[in-house]
Design a protein around this motif. Sequence first.
Motif, PDB file in Angstrom:
ATOM      1  N   ARG A 173      32.382  51.274  55.309  1.00 15.78           N
ATOM      2  CA  ARG A 173      31.907  50.765  54.020  1.00 15.78           C
ATOM      3  C   ARG A 173      32.939  51.144  52.963  1.00 15.78           C
ATOM      4  O   ARG A 173      33.209  52.323  52.744  1.00 15.78           O
ATOM      5  CB  ARG A 173      30.544  51.347  53.687  1.00 15.78           C
ATOM      6  N   VAL A 174      33.487  50.137  52.313  1.00 14.51           N
ATOM      7  CA  VAL A 174      34.629  50.344  51.414  1.00 14.51           C
ATOM      8  C   VAL A 174      34.299  49.802  50.030  1.00 14.51           C
ATOM      9  O   VAL A 174      33.934  48.622  49.885  1.00 14.51           O
ATOM     10  CB  VAL A 174      35.892  49.644  51.950  1.00 14.51           C
ATOM     11  N   LEU A 175      34.426  50.640  49.029  1.00  9.33           N
ATOM     12  CA  LEU A 175      34.242  50.232  47.639  1.00  9.33           C
ATOM     13  C   LEU A 175      35.605  49.912  47.036  1.00  9.33           C
ATOM     14  O   LEU A 175      36.548  50.691  47.159  1.00  9.33           O
ATOM     15  CB  LEU A 175      33.582  51.351  46.831  1.00  9.33           C
ATOM     16  N   VAL A 176      35.711  48.754  46.384  1.00 10.49           N
ATOM     17  CA  VAL A 176      36.972  48.310  45.786  1.00 10.49           C
ATOM     18  C   VAL A 176      36.782  48.174  44.278  1.00 10.49           C
ATOM     19  O   VAL A 176      35.863  47.489  43.815  1.00 10.49           O
ATOM     20  CB  VAL A 176      37.418  46.966  46.382  1.00 10.49           C
ATOM     21  N   VAL A 177      37.662  48.833  43.536  1.00 10.20           N
ATOM     22  CA  VAL A 177      37.560  48.859  42.072  1.00 10.20           C
ATOM     23  C   VAL A 177      38.937  48.644  41.467  1.00 10.20           C
ATOM     24  O   VAL A 177      39.929  49.185  41.949  1.00 10.20           O
ATOM     25  CB  VAL A 177      36.992  50.216  41.582  1.00 10.20           C
ATOM     26  N   ALA A 178      38.988  47.847  40.405  1.00 11.96           N
ATOM     27  CA  ALA A 178      40.216  47.703  39.619  1.00 11.96           C
ATOM     28  C   ALA A 178      40.041  48.455  38.309  1.00 11.96           C
ATOM     29  O   ALA A 178      38.935  48.516  37.754  1.00 11.96           O
ATOM     30  CB  ALA A 178      40.505  46.236  39.344  1.00 11.96           C
ATOM     31  N   THR A 179      41.111  49.060  37.820  1.00 18.15           N
ATOM     32  CA  THR A 179      41.037  49.807  36.564  1.00 18.15           C
ATOM     33  C   THR A 179      42.034  49.238  35.563  1.00 18.15           C
ATOM     34  O   THR A 179      43.111  48.781  35.938  1.00 18.15           O
ATOM     35  CB  THR A 179      41.343  51.299  36.781  1.00 18.15           C
ATOM     36  N   GLY A 180      41.645  49.276  34.300  1.00 18.98           N
ATOM     37  CA  GLY A 180      42.560  48.832  33.255  1.00 18.98           C
ATOM     38  C   GLY A 180      41.846  48.125  32.117  1.00 18.98           C
ATOM     39  O   GLY A 180      41.000  47.259  32.357  1.00 18.98           O
ATOM     40  N   ASN A 181      42.207  48.488  30.892  1.00 19.40           N
ATOM     41  CA  ASN A 181      41.628  47.845  29.711  1.00 19.40           C
ATOM     42  C   ASN A 181      42.083  46.410  29.550  1.00 19.40           C
ATOM     43  O   ASN A 181      41.433  45.617  28.865  1.00 19.40           O
ATOM     44  CB  ASN A 181      41.997  48.637  28.448  1.00 19.40           C
ATOM     45  N   GLU A 182      43.208  46.072  30.175  1.00 22.21           N
ATOM     46  CA  GLU A 182      43.819  44.761  29.970  1.00 22.21           C
ATOM     47  C   GLU A 182      43.306  43.689  30.912  1.00 22.21           C
ATOM     48  O   GLU A 182      43.653  42.516  30.789  1.00 22.21           O
ATOM     49  CB  GLU A 182      45.340  44.875  30.116  1.00 22.21           C
ATOM     50  N   LEU A 183      42.460  44.054  31.854  1.00 22.54           N
ATOM     51  CA  LEU A 183      42.078  43.132  32.924  1.00 22.54           C
ATOM     52  C   LEU A 183      40.893  42.255  32.545  1.00 22.54           C
ATOM     53  O   LEU A 183      39.884  42.735  32.019  1.00 22.54           O
ATOM     54  CB  LEU A 183      41.742  43.918  34.193  1.00 22.54           C
ATOM     55  N   VAL A 184      41.030  40.967  32.874  1.00 23.14           N
ATOM     56  CA  VAL A 184      39.985  39.981  32.597  1.00 23.14           C
ATOM     57  C   VAL A 184      39.776  39.153  33.855  1.00 23.14           C
ATOM     58  O   VAL A 184      40.736  38.836  34.572  1.00 23.14           O
ATOM     59  CB  VAL A 184      40.376  39.064  31.413  1.00 23.14           C
ATOM     60  N   ALA A 185      38.529  38.788  34.133  1.00 18.25           N
ATOM     61  CA  ALA A 185      38.226  37.957  35.299  1.00 18.25           C
ATOM     62  C   ALA A 185      38.759  36.547  35.096  1.00 18.25           C
ATOM     63  O   ALA A 185      38.665  35.992  33.990  1.00 18.25           O
ATOM     64  CB  ALA A 185      36.721  37.920  35.536  1.00 18.25           C
ATOM     65  N   PRO A 186      39.335  35.934  36.138  1.00 18.41           N
ATOM     66  CA  PRO A 186      39.790  34.545  36.015  1.00 18.41           C
ATOM     67  C   PRO A 186      38.656  33.636  35.548  1.00 18.41           C
ATOM     68  O   PRO A 186      37.497  33.809  35.937  1.00 18.41           O
ATOM     69  CB  PRO A 186      40.222  34.195  37.451  1.00 18.41           C
ATOM     70  N   GLY A 187      39.007  32.686  34.707  1.00 17.32           N
ATOM     71  CA  GLY A 187      38.014  31.776  34.157  1.00 17.32           C
ATOM     72  C   GLY A 187      37.563  32.153  32.760  1.00 17.32           C
ATOM     73  O   GLY A 187      36.999  31.328  32.036  1.00 17.32           O
ATOM     74  N   GLN A 188      37.804  33.421  32.384  1.00 15.68           N
ATOM     75  CA  GLN A 188      37.454  33.869  31.042  1.00 15.68           C
ATOM     76  C   GLN A 188      38.645  33.685  30.105  1.00 15.68           C
ATOM     77  O   GLN A 188      39.801  33.745  30.547  1.00 15.68           O
ATOM     78  CB  GLN A 188      37.043  35.346  31.059  1.00 15.68           C
ATOM     79  N   PRO A 189      38.404  33.465  28.813  1.00 15.11           N
ATOM     80  CA  PRO A 189      39.533  33.309  27.883  1.00 15.11           C
ATOM     81  C   PRO A 189      40.284  34.623  27.719  1.00 15.11           C
ATOM     82  O   PRO A 189      39.683  35.702  27.710  1.00 15.11           O
ATOM     83  CB  PRO A 189      38.852  32.890  26.580  1.00 15.11           C
ATOM     84  N   LEU A 190      41.600  34.541  27.657  1.00 16.00           N
ATOM     85  CA  LEU A 190      42.440  35.717  27.473  1.00 16.00           C
ATOM     86  C   LEU A 190      42.640  36.003  25.987  1.00 16.00           C
ATOM     87  O   LEU A 190      42.942  35.102  25.196  1.00 16.00           O
ATOM     88  CB  LEU A 190      43.804  35.505  28.132  1.00 16.00           C
TER      89      LEU A 190
END
Length: 416
Positions: A173-190
């Motif tokens: 069982r593996v948990l995957v996490v991204a870190t960073g204030n600059e990250l936005v999910a694709p599809g959202q406005p930048l």
Amino acid sequence: MLSLEEARAAILQGVRACTERESVPLVDAGGRYLADTPRARVDNPAFDNSAMDGYAVKLADLAAHDFRLPLHGESSCGQAPATLKPGTTMRIFTGAPLPAGADTVVIQEDIHEQDGRIVFPRSIKAGQHIRRRGEDFPAGHELLRPGQRLNAWNLALLSTAGIDKIDVFRRARVLVVATGNELVAPGQPLQPGQIYESNRLATLLQIRALGAEAIDGGTVRDEPDALRALLQKAGGFADRTEARAAGQGWPDGGFDFVITSGGVSVGDHDLVKQVFAEIGEIHFWKVRIKPGKPIAFGRLGERTHFFALPGNPVSSLVTFLLFVEPALCAWHHASSGMIELAATASNGFRRRAGRTEFLRARLYSENGRLMAEALKGQGSHQLRPMADTNGFIRVEAESDGFEAGAAVVAIPLSPG
């Protein structure tokens, strides 16, 4: 700073392999890791049978009757073995039981009929075109080894051997996490200063491709308290009632692996390593490779293995291949499938020596030789060359590069 080999050795030494197993039917066993040594329950073939469509004969009868015999009966698949009448031949089909009294099969293309008899060639050899009972494997034979990842070929073998269920290790069982204030999910406005996040998706897919259970932990901002809370919950140190209520699927006792991307370098906002050091045990931080020098490996508590991968997309992909994949395989009692092959460089590449480097490459065959082309755009932020990448060229730390036509080490990527 560790070398590539030192870091890999530290990981394999630090992984605490799975001890939990479960029995699953073969139809659900694809991609799972074998937990025992299965033995055949039957002989294969189960009986002497014909390898071709043709005629079953006794060689001594052929010689005694001038290689001309009358046809008497037939043997087809699914029938119990018949008995060959002396002085005759019997029609037989591929896979059908060899009749008692027969010792040879003659293929149908080699005979002709004349005056109501089958005429055989005189070049027949005793025992030809017969599959002998148990020649593939006998009952009780060890078929596969523990830790082997089961594919369609393995499962066909087990099924042929009469096995309907098999013991496999539990999925990691593996948990995957991204870190960073600059990250936005694709599809959202930048907004200014933001970028689209891709590491988490790639890591989740690679984990699932290795047969483990990947759980998306989303994106965490560069805030120490948020990172600390996540790692404590993932390692089983905190009450996960709130996490379960949110539908995140957090397992009791924590995860087997936690993999983060970003926040592992030396900047003021690279907090993953700092927070991890407070609550976990770091085995190493930084490896002498390119791309991917900033990578941390360690453990949270007794169960949870921790990888902090670099934030640059290509660095994240490469370090997963070099370090996370072998660790996940070792947890399942398997070895990594990565192989190194001798190849010829189709173009040159120059660089400053110092770190073992993995160049994105296009591997192809030319006149029977494996060729490797180093692609343009080797920056750790440049994902576009990955569209043409089907392997890597390994450049040793002390090397300053290579010329076209030089011998190089190529690492093919799995088509999956």
